[in-house]
Scaffold this active site. Structure first.
Site, PDB file in Angstrom:
ATOM      1  N   ASP A 144       0.886  -1.159   0.000  1.00 18.06           N
ATOM      2  CA  ASP A 144       0.000   0.000   0.000  1.00 18.06           C
ATOM      3  C   ASP A 144       0.933   1.221   0.000  1.00 18.06           C
ATOM      4  OD1 ASP A 144      -2.026   1.820   0.063  1.00 18.06           O
ATOM      5  OD2 ASP A 144      -3.135   0.873   1.689  1.00 18.06           O
TER       6      ASP A 144
HETATM    7  C1  BGC Z   1      -4.878   3.457  -0.044  1.00 18.14           C
HETATM    8  C2  BGC Z   1      -5.003   2.481  -1.198  1.00 18.14           C
HETATM    9  C3  BGC Z   1      -4.797   3.205  -2.489  1.00 18.14           C
HETATM   10  C4  BGC Z   1      -3.444   3.907  -2.464  1.00 18.14           C
HETATM   11  C5  BGC Z   1      -3.137   4.685  -3.722  1.00 18.14           C
HETATM   12  C6  BGC Z   1      -3.625   4.276  -0.108  1.00 18.14           C
HETATM   13  O1  BGC Z   1      -3.643   5.311   0.834  1.00 18.14           O
HETATM   14  O2  BGC Z   1      -4.922   2.750   1.176  1.00 18.14           O
HETATM   15  O3  BGC Z   1      -6.246   1.853  -1.169  1.00 18.14           O
HETATM   16  O4  BGC Z   1      -4.875   2.319  -3.559  1.00 18.14           O
HETATM   17  O5  BGC Z   1      -3.428   4.833  -1.376  1.00 18.14           O
HETATM   18  O6  BGC Z   1      -3.925   5.816  -3.809  1.00 18.14           O
END
Ligand code: BGC
Length: 793
Positions: A233
């Site tokens: 993530d």
């Molecule tokens: C989120 C993800 C997301 C990623 C990219 C993160 O903060 O938890 O779900 O895909 O950011 O935006």
């Protein structure tokens, strides 16, 4: 030759530094290319219910602009359709839009289990039940990937709250982890072969998911056969070398070399094997090679038909709308006068905030959709401020007037946008006070009221029985307004059934006491008892049960018969449409283990079927139960176990509306080891220790300062406060001016751990610098403490 084989050949030509460079993104959304060696780049974009494709100069937390794309209903509504075919259609549309925007991997679906409805991202997740989550996620993945675009299962795993999400430790016993939190991922991996999986931010039993070898390699790859790429993530990496060893192939976003030195050192010392780096680099290259081939194959593809996608979004919104109660007032009679009350009619809630936030191609409001049908023939009053949910005497008087002058009121209530966002959780499950006051006044002025709820997750509905109908439209995407009017007027039926329980009170839930209540730890004391598994086992009825939902016709279910042997059974029932219009229902089969030697939920969903019937028509509906539907996870033997004995198969229209049962006997079962059973739905320390196999771990301290210290916690030191001010200035500049009054940006920034400051600094601040700052903070804080106590240094 597979893409992975080709990738291995390319990686064999690279220097160690080149290989290491592949392990982290090139920037926020793309992987590193090494053109001189034939390694292309792949591009990634959020998100689960529409594309959030940002141009290179946009901010990256969901508050800035992104290219327009269709905003489909969010996952809680998609889950409520119980319709994998429809959800696969939505997935395919997402795939086509991704292709149109040059996106190779869509960062979704999200399928975390809704441990508590107050979770800030509940709207982004499918269900409280692993079978529904897994099957619906698989449908989305299959749809997305049918268009040659990769999908990404996220967030793996046990990521159930937003509070301190980047470091909080989910403490879970193995059986609960397997049965509740991993099963959905397992199903989705096995039924859809996603190209990628995203690890979550949190720790699982003491180890960050981004470096959890047992999860990322032993379980995901070795047990389930996942053969794609695992990415982090965004900023979830806490120790890159440990991550590579654990099976984390790609760090996202790129950290401009922040960890490269650490990886090199680990290779030199032998604590990380070159093989691990080779394998991860090859997986990154393989993803990009596959993406390049797909782009080429789809080069002359038809342009995206946004009108068709809007129509699909409208269909999906109606299919995910759940009619919670109805005394017959719906569908509305159009010869009766209508008052539409509630500012969501003109300023709709149709998606949540954060990284999933889509810039829609258009928006249908309920007001304009009703106007299209009835012209000026209805009254309208806003009743509250759609941004805050607050009301005042003038708005109340106007709403009362509109209500009392009409035959029927459609009252639109729900949660304002600031209540449901990535980055923080809800503090309670109530509607805003302004909405509750408006409701009371409107019911008083005209009891003939239909309440429409726009919310991405359960809310407390103490007044539900006093409304003539309650229709949950969830966060229905950009076409939610027209879909709502389709349903209200009866042109389309409300097709949804709850894929999550609506509790009477949030405090009743056994997870309540340990949900988002600590900065570094979340203890899953409720073990298996999430959602209906809790309500049905411990006799605490939900206000609206899992699986519940009404249509505009009625059904009978009966005559259950079983075929099959052992723990492979099919239960067949007759389903009859007893009403006077065509309609659909969701027939659900639950398995009850009659005499288990281990504690088990009262019943668990084993299969379902969505059926559509003409009035008077009867269909024979077969529900197939595999071994897993009968099994529990036996920790001692690390295996799914079916115990010999009787099982009751319960078929019905919700977990509490069972219409037919059949009993089967499994005669040759597995050996069962004794498991200590908690006496209630909230395990005590002793009970949880027995389940964990060790004492309940102490929570990690927040002092001394460490790489895990969040920006918020810098307040604990004088020097820290100065630093916090500086960080804030820089991050506001990076994120745009919106930070100060945007709660999402605010929470992102406040809960950022110190390590992330280096990872997100574009190489300007190294981890070593962060460590030196932390040392200084610790020294000055210790000094300050000593001098407060009057001690000499
Ligand atoms: C989120 C993800 C997301 C990623 C990219 C993160 O903060 O938890 O779900 O895909 O950011 O935006």
């Amino acid at each position: 030759m597979t893409h992975l084989d080709r990738a291995h050949e390319l990686v064999a030509q690279l220097t160690t530094d080149q290989k290491i460079s592949l392990l982290s993104g090139a920037d926020f959304w793309t992987t590193v290319a090494i053109p001189e060696h034939g390694v292309p780049s792949a591009s990634l974009s959020d998100g689960p219910h529409g594309l959030r494709h940002q141009s290179a100069d946009a901010d990256h937390v969901g508050i800035g602009s992104s290219d327009p794309s269709t905003c489909f209903p969010t996952a809680s509504a998609l889950g409520a359709t119980w319709d994998p075919d429809l959800v696969a259609e939505v997935g395919a549309a997402l795939g086509r839009e991704a292709r149109g925007l040059g996106v190779d991997v869509v960062l979704g679906p999200g399928l975390n289990i809704k441990r508590h409805p107050a979770g800030g991202r509940s709207f982004e997740y499918l269900s409280e039940d692993p079978l529904v989550s897994g099957r619906m996620a698989a449908a989305l993945v299959n749809g997305i990937q049918s268009e040659g675009v990769g999908a990404c299962l996220k967030h793996f795993a046990a990521n159930s709250q937003e509070r301190d999400r980047m470091r909080a430790d989910s403490v879970i016993d193995e059986r609960t982890l397997r049965e509740i939190y991993l099963t959905g991922f397992e199903i989705a991996v096995k039924e859809s072969s996603p190209r990628t999986v995203m690890c979550s931010y949190n720790k699982v039993n003491g180890t960050h998911a981004s470096q959890h070898r047992r999860l990322l390699t032993d379980v995901l790859r070795d047990e389930w056969g996942f053969d794609g790429l695992v990415m982090s993530d965004w900023f979830a990496v806490a120790d890159r070398a440990a991550g590579v060893h654990a099976g984390l192939d790609l760090e996202m976003p790129g950290s401009k070399g922040a960890w490269d030195g650490q990886v090199r050192k680990a290779l030199a010392s032998g604590s990380l094997a070159m093989d691990d780096v080779d394998v991860a680099a090859a997986r990154v290259a393989a993803l990009a090679l596959e993406a390049e081939d797909e782009r080429e194959a789809h080069r002359d593809g038809a342009p995206v038909d946004l009108d068709a996608h809007h129509a699909l979004a409208r269909r999906a919104a109606a299919a995910g709308s759940v009619l919670l109660s109805n005394d017959g007032i719906l569908p509305l009679a159009t010869d009766r006068s209508i008052a539409l009350i509630g500012a969501f009619a003109t300023a709709p809630r149709y998606q949540g905030a954060g990284s999933s936030q889509v810039n829609p191609t258009r928006i249908d409001t309920a007001y304009s959709a009703l106007h299209d049908r009835l012209g000026d023939g209805f009254a309208y009053a806003p009743g509250y401020d759609p941004r805050t949910g607050e009301t005042d005497d003038a708005m109340i008087a106007e709403a009362r007037h509109a209500a009392s002058s009409a035959d029927t009121v459609v009252l639109m209530l729900g949660l304002p946008g600031s209540y449901e966002a990535e980055g923080y959780d809800r503090e309670h499950l109530r509607l805003p006070d302004g909405h509750t006051r408006l409701l009371e006044e409107v019911l008083d002025a005209n009891p003939s009221t239909v309440v429409v709820l726009a919310t991405g997750a359960p809310v407390e509905l103490p007044w539900a029985a006093r409304a003539r109908a309650v229709l949950l439209s969830y966060l229905g995407g950009q076409a939610s307004g027209s879909a709502l009017v389709d349903v209200l007027l009866g042109e389309v039926e409300p097709g949804g059934r709850l894929a999550e329980s609506f509790p009477v009170l949030g405090v009743d839930l056994p997870s309540h006491g340990t949900f988002a209540n600590h900065p570094t730890q979340a203890i899953y004391r409720e073990n298996l008892y999430v959602g209906y598994r809790f309500h049905d086992t411990w006799g605490v009825p939900a206000r609206f049960a899992f699986g519940h939902g009404l249509g505009y016709t009625t059904f009978e279910v009966g005559n259950a018969k079983t075929t099959g042997r052992g723990a492979k059974r099919t239960v067949t029932v007759d389903v009859t449409n007893t009403g006077d219009r065509r309609g659909s229902t969701v027939v659900q089969a639950y398995v009850h283990d009659v005499a288990a030697s281990v504690h088990r939920p009262e019943q668990e969903l084993g299969a379902w079927a969505k059926v559509t019937l003409e009035p008077g028509e009867t269909a024979s509906v077969a529900l197939s139960l595999d071994e897993r539907a009968f099994a529990f996870y036996d920790v001692a033997s690390s295996s799914w176990t079916v115990e010999a004995g009787e099982f009751e198969l319960r078929v019905g229209l919700s977990s509490v509306d069972i219409r037919a049962t059949a009993t089967v006997r499994v005669s040759a079962g597995d050996e069962v080891s004794a498991v200590p059973a908690p006496a209630g739905p909230v395990a005590s320390d002793a009970e949880l220790s027995a389940l964990l196999g060790h004492p309940v771990p102490a929570a990690a301290p927040t002092l001394p300062f460490s790489r895990e210290t969040t920006v918020r916690e810098l307040k604990a030191s004088g020097l820290g406060r100065v630093l916090r001010g500086l960080v804030r200035k820089v991050s506001e500049k990076e994120m745009g001016a919106a930070t100060a009054d945007d709660p999402v940006a605010e929470s992102f920034y406040e809960s950022t751990p110190m390590r992330v400051l280096a990872m997100g600094s574009d190489g300007r601040v190294s981890l070593a610098t962060i460590d030196r700052i932390l040392d200084a903070l610790n020294v000055t804080t210790a000094k300050a403490r000593r001098s407060r106590r009057g001690q000499r240094p």
